[in-house]
Design a protein around this motif. Sequence first.
Motif, PDB file in Angstrom:
ATOM      1  N   ASP A  66       0.864  -1.186   0.000  1.00  0.00           N
ATOM      2  CA  ASP A  66       0.000   0.000   0.000  1.00  0.00           C
ATOM      3  C   ASP A  66       0.898   1.233   0.000  1.00  0.00           C
ATOM      4  O   ASP A  66       1.358   1.681   1.044  1.00  0.00           O
ATOM      5  N   LEU A  67       1.140   1.786  -1.158  1.00  0.00           N
ATOM      6  CA  LEU A  67       2.062   2.902  -1.320  1.00  0.00           C
ATOM      7  C   LEU A  67       1.560   4.159  -0.614  1.00  0.00           C
ATOM      8  O   LEU A  67       2.333   4.884   0.013  1.00  0.00           O
ATOM      9  N   GLU A  68       0.284   4.398  -0.658  1.00  0.00           N
ATOM     10  CA  GLU A  68      -0.277   5.594  -0.017  1.00  0.00           C
ATOM     11  C   GLU A  68      -0.079   5.545   1.499  1.00  0.00           C
ATOM     12  O   GLU A  68       0.306   6.530   2.125  1.00  0.00           O
ATOM     13  N   GLU A  69      -0.308   4.407   2.097  1.00  0.00           N
ATOM     14  CA  GLU A  69      -0.123   4.260   3.543  1.00  0.00           C
ATOM     15  C   GLU A  69       1.346   4.429   3.911  1.00  0.00           C
ATOM     16  O   GLU A  69       1.685   5.085   4.904  1.00  0.00           O
ATOM     17  N   TYR A  70       2.233   3.908   3.089  1.00  0.00           N
ATOM     18  CA  TYR A  70       3.662   4.042   3.327  1.00  0.00           C
ATOM     19  C   TYR A  70       4.090   5.505   3.280  1.00  0.00           C
ATOM     20  O   TYR A  70       4.856   5.968   4.126  1.00  0.00           O
ATOM     21  N   LEU A  71       3.590   6.269   2.315  1.00  0.00           N
ATOM     22  CA  LEU A  71       3.931   7.684   2.200  1.00  0.00           C
ATOM     23  C   LEU A  71       3.377   8.494   3.372  1.00  0.00           C
ATOM     24  O   LEU A  71       4.034   9.418   3.864  1.00  0.00           O
ATOM     25  N   GLU A  72       2.176   8.178   3.831  1.00  0.00           N
ATOM     26  CA  GLU A  72       1.606   8.865   4.991  1.00  0.00           C
ATOM     27  C   GLU A  72       2.436   8.610   6.244  1.00  0.00           C
ATOM     28  O   GLU A  72       2.680   9.531   7.037  1.00  0.00           O
ATOM     29  N   GLU A  73       2.890   7.384   6.437  1.00  0.00           N
ATOM     30  CA  GLU A  73       3.738   7.071   7.586  1.00  0.00           C
ATOM     31  C   GLU A  73       5.059   7.824   7.517  1.00  0.00           C
ATOM     32  O   GLU A  73       5.557   8.321   8.533  1.00  0.00           O
ATOM     33  N   ALA A  74       5.622   7.929   6.334  1.00  0.00           N
ATOM     34  CA  ALA A  74       6.880   8.662   6.174  1.00  0.00           C
ATOM     35  C   ALA A  74       6.671  10.143   6.473  1.00  0.00           C
ATOM     36  O   ALA A  74       7.531  10.784   7.107  1.00  0.00           O
ATOM     37  N   ASP A  75       5.542  10.710   6.044  1.00  0.00           N
ATOM     38  CA  ASP A  75       5.249  12.112   6.348  1.00  0.00           C
ATOM     39  C   ASP A  75       5.089  12.331   7.844  1.00  0.00           C
ATOM     40  O   ASP A  75       5.553  13.332   8.390  1.00  0.00           O
ATOM     41  N   GLU A  76       4.412  11.413   8.544  1.00  0.00           N
ATOM     42  CA  GLU A  76       4.232  11.530   9.994  1.00  0.00           C
ATOM     43  C   GLU A  76       5.571  11.445  10.723  1.00  0.00           C
ATOM     44  O   GLU A  76       5.822  12.196  11.671  1.00  0.00           O
ATOM     45  N   GLU A  77       6.450  10.556  10.273  1.00  0.00           N
ATOM     46  CA  GLU A  77       7.771  10.434  10.889  1.00  0.00           C
ATOM     47  C   GLU A  77       8.581  11.712  10.686  1.00  0.00           C
ATOM     48  O   GLU A  77       9.263  12.185  11.606  1.00  0.00           O
ATOM     49  N   ALA A  78       8.504  12.290   9.495  1.00  0.00           N
ATOM     50  CA  ALA A  78       9.240  13.527   9.224  1.00  0.00           C
ATOM     51  C   ALA A  78       8.694  14.675  10.066  1.00  0.00           C
ATOM     52  O   ALA A  78       9.456  15.498  10.574  1.00  0.00           O
ATOM     53  N   ALA A  79       7.387  14.737  10.250  1.00  0.00           N
ATOM     54  CA  ALA A  79       6.799  15.792  11.077  1.00  0.00           C
ATOM     55  C   ALA A  79       7.197  15.618  12.538  1.00  0.00           C
ATOM     56  O   ALA A  79       7.461  16.604  13.239  1.00  0.00           O
ATOM     57  N   ASP A  80       7.232  14.373  13.017  1.00  0.00           N
ATOM     58  CA  ASP A  80       7.651  14.116  14.393  1.00  0.00           C
ATOM     59  C   ASP A  80       9.107  14.525  14.610  1.00  0.00           C
ATOM     60  O   ASP A  80       9.454  15.101  15.651  1.00  0.00           O
ATOM     61  N   GLU A  81       9.979  14.243  13.637  1.00  0.00           N
ATOM     62  CA  GLU A  81      11.381  14.623  13.754  1.00  0.00           C
ATOM     63  C   GLU A  81      11.546  16.137  13.736  1.00  0.00           C
ATOM     64  O   GLU A  81      12.390  16.687  14.430  1.00  0.00           O
ATOM     65  N   ALA A  82      10.733  16.829  12.953  1.00  0.00           N
ATOM     66  CA  ALA A  82      10.821  18.290  12.867  1.00  0.00           C
ATOM     67  C   ALA A  82      10.348  18.947  14.161  1.00  0.00           C
ATOM     68  O   ALA A  82      10.816  20.018  14.525  1.00  0.00           O
ATOM     69  N   ASP A  83       9.406  18.337  14.865  1.00  0.00           N
ATOM     70  CA  ASP A  83       8.846  18.906  16.082  1.00  0.00           C
ATOM     71  C   ASP A  83       9.632  18.559  17.342  1.00  0.00           C
ATOM     72  O   ASP A  83       9.271  19.002  18.419  1.00  0.00           O
ATOM     73  N   GLU A  84      10.703  17.783  17.233  1.00  0.00           N
ATOM     74  CA  GLU A  84      11.438  17.363  18.418  1.00  0.00           C
ATOM     75  C   GLU A  84      12.044  18.537  19.179  1.00  0.00           C
ATOM     76  O   GLU A  84      12.014  18.578  20.393  1.00  0.00           O
ATOM     77  N   GLY A  85      12.599  19.543  18.501  1.00  0.00           N
ATOM     78  CA  GLY A  85      13.234  20.668  19.158  1.00  0.00           C
ATOM     79  C   GLY A  85      12.268  21.785  19.499  1.00  0.00           C
ATOM     80  O   GLY A  85      12.653  22.815  20.005  1.00  0.00           O
ATOM     81  N   ARG A  86      11.010  21.583  19.251  1.00  0.00           N
ATOM     82  CA  ARG A  86      10.005  22.619  19.435  1.00  0.00           C
ATOM     83  C   ARG A  86       9.073  22.226  20.576  1.00  0.00           C
ATOM     84  O   ARG A  86       8.730  21.074  20.722  1.00  0.00           O
ATOM     85  N   TYR A  87       8.699  23.204  21.364  1.00  0.00           N
ATOM     86  CA  TYR A  87       7.744  22.914  22.413  1.00  0.00           C
ATOM     87  C   TYR A  87       6.468  23.700  22.144  1.00  0.00           C
ATOM     88  O   TYR A  87       6.499  24.768  21.545  1.00  0.00           O
ATOM     89  N   ASP A  88       5.375  23.143  22.556  1.00  0.00           N
ATOM     90  CA  ASP A  88       4.097  23.806  22.343  1.00  0.00           C
ATOM     91  C   ASP A  88       3.764  24.639  23.564  1.00  0.00           C
ATOM     92  O   ASP A  88       3.576  24.127  24.655  1.00  0.00           O
ATOM     93  N   ALA A  89       3.720  25.931  23.364  1.00  0.00           N
ATOM     94  CA  ALA A  89       3.356  26.857  24.425  1.00  0.00           C
ATOM     95  C   ALA A  89       2.062  27.537  24.029  1.00  0.00           C
ATOM     96  O   ALA A  89       1.749  27.645  22.848  1.00  0.00           O
ATOM     97  N   PRO A  90       1.310  27.964  24.993  1.00  0.00           N
ATOM     98  CA  PRO A  90       0.095  28.684  24.627  1.00  0.00           C
ATOM     99  C   PRO A  90       0.457  29.980  23.912  1.00  0.00           C
ATOM    100  O   PRO A  90       1.476  30.609  24.231  1.00  0.00           O
TER     101      PRO A  90
END
Length: 165
Positions: A16-40
């Motif tokens: 399932d190529l579409e599912e594979y691409l979505e997982e890769a996008d989620e992993e990339a977003a998680d890696e990008a958000d590692e140095g960022r904190y969510d503040a109000p």
Amino acid sequence: MSDDKPEDESPGMPEDLEEYLEEADEEAADEADEGRYDAPPLPPALILGVVGLLAGFLTIALVWLSEQGCDRVRDSPNCGAAGFPLLVLAVVITIVLGALTLSRLAMPHPALVAFLGVGFMLLIVLAFLSNDLFSTWTLVVVPVLTAITFLVANLIAGRLERADA
């Protein structure tokens, strides 16, 4: 040739190529958000007030530095013909740094707000406060005035946006 794979599938493709691409996008977003904190989010009035205060202090510092430079070069705090270009340079630097700060803080219309805020402050200072500009109370009045003009500039920018729509 006894292969268990069907011939129509390519060897390295996931099922399932579409599912594979979505997982890769989620992993990339998680890696990008590692140095960022969510503040109000901060209230826009607070952001504008603080950036306006900083812009006011920056303007005072740049004018003082140009005065000190003229004093060293000419042995007089009067800059003569170089005074106006130095004032324009101080205003441009303040506008650019104010706009960059507002844009980094995700404020709408950062360049317009910084331009109008610094411009309004400069007009008020030159019109009403130019006689008492070299007293110590300007260290308080000019930054507070700049904070107020940034708030007013934001209101005007919002009205201009609504009028344009």
